[in-house]
Design an enzyme around this catalytic site. Structure first.
Site, mmCIF file in Angstrom:
data_model
loop_
_atom_site.group_PDB
_atom_site.id
_atom_site.type_symbol
_atom_site.label_atom_id
_atom_site.label_comp_id
_atom_site.label_asym_id
_atom_site.label_seq_id
_atom_site.Cartn_x
_atom_site.Cartn_y
_atom_site.Cartn_z
ATOM 1 N N LYS A 25 0.819 -1.221 0.000
ATOM 2 C CA LYS A 25 0.000 0.000 0.000
ATOM 3 C C LYS A 25 0.849 1.265 0.000
ATOM 4 C CE LYS A 25 -4.406 -1.748 1.412
ATOM 5 N NZ LYS A 25 -5.430 -1.894 2.446
ATOM 6 N N ARG A 75 -3.905 -9.997 4.930
ATOM 7 C CA ARG A 75 -4.243 -10.019 3.501
ATOM 8 C C ARG A 75 -3.027 -9.549 2.707
ATOM 9 N NH1 ARG A 75 -6.266 -6.375 -0.224
ATOM 10 N NH2 ARG A 75 -7.774 -7.234 -1.714
#
Ligand code: 9MG
Length: 278
Positions: A223, A257
């Site tokens: 991210k 995740r």
């Protein structure tokens, strides 16, 4: 009747988190020059993630990146359902469906999905009802705003408390709709309407959500909170992804995740082995 919950057991026993491998099925996900069909390419990736140790595969047909455009219900169904069916025919693995649309939830549940992963926490029309009519699990993620604009100026009075309050409200909405608490997984939503500093505060204080008594999912893989701090492009964020996975696991995350399953599993094995001697 809900199955026994591996997630809850994991968080109670402080065991290694389960790894959820990310399978994006947006049109640009399998750009191999047309060598394999989309399904073959997706199955190859799934098999690899399972062999690497993923216990859950998260199928996503709508990009939720900042600035991403909306996808129609029919396009999302066309992307997700054939892949879900193919996985269920070939592999014995838990499948989670990353969607906020009731129609996609409903068809996915019909075709054997094990978890609904909703970045909008079942706030879209009919979602609570559809999930309530099933017995599968649901991941309620926190997001401030919507993907197209969420990074413009995220603001909180008290970051952790605001997110906790959101969870309490959504757990109550689930209860009112008939979704019992032990079907719920919570996710603070790294990168979803949070500044870089807010994301790191969230990571530092992740364990504070354990008072809610539900398994936590953490998703930081590749991210921009990593790219911004490290000044790394998306394909250069493996060290950052693994470091943040370790920090989340140390604070009791039940599910992590990730894109890079093998490397994350290696890190979790080291964490577990070390924990055996602490
Ligand atoms: C779909 N998606 C993208 N990032 C995510 C995250 O951090 N958590 C969950 N549950 N889903 C995500």
């Amino acid at each position: 009747m809900v199955n026994t919950s591996p997630f809850i057991e994991k968080s109670i026993n402080n065991a290694a988190p389960q790894i959820m491998g990310i399978l994006n099925v947006t049109p640009d996900s399998f750009s191999d020059g047309g060598k394999f069909s989309q399904i073959d390419a997706a199955m190859y990736q799934v098999e690899q993630m399972i062999n690497d140790g993923a216990e859950i595969i998260d199928i996503g047909g709508e990009s939720t990146r900042p600035g991403a455009k909306d996808v129609s219900k029919s396009d999302e169904l066309l992307r997700v359902i054939p892949v879900l069916k193919a996985i269920k025919q070939r592999f014995n693995v838990l499948v989670s469906i990353d969607t906020s649309k009731a129609a996609v939830m409903s068809e996915s549940i019909e075709h054997g999905a094990d978890i609904i992963n909703d970045v909008r926490a079942l706030q879209e029309p009919e979602c609570l009802t559809v999930v309530a009519q099933s017995d599968i699990r649901v991941c309620l993620m926190h997001m401030q705003g919507q993907p197209r604009t969420m990074q413009e100026n995220p603001q909180y009075e008290h970051l952790i408390q605001d997110i906790k309050d959101f969870f309490v409200g959504r757990i109550q909405a689930c209860k009112n709709a008939g979704i019992i608490k032990n079907r719920i997984i919570l996710d603070p939503g790294f990168g979803f309407g949070k500044t870089v500093a807010q994301n790191y505060q969230l990571l530092a204080q992740l364990s504070q959500f354990s008072v809610l008594g539900l398994p936590l999912l953490s998703g930081t893989s590749r991210k921009s909170m990593l790219g911004s701090l490290l000044n790394r492009e998306v394909d250069q964020r493996l060290s950052g992804s693994i470091t943040t996975a370790i920090l989340a696991a140390q604070q009791g995350a039940a599910i992590i995740r990730v894109h890079d399953v093998k490397e994350t599993i290696d890190a979790m094995k080291i964490l577990q082995e070390t924990a055996n001697y602490s």
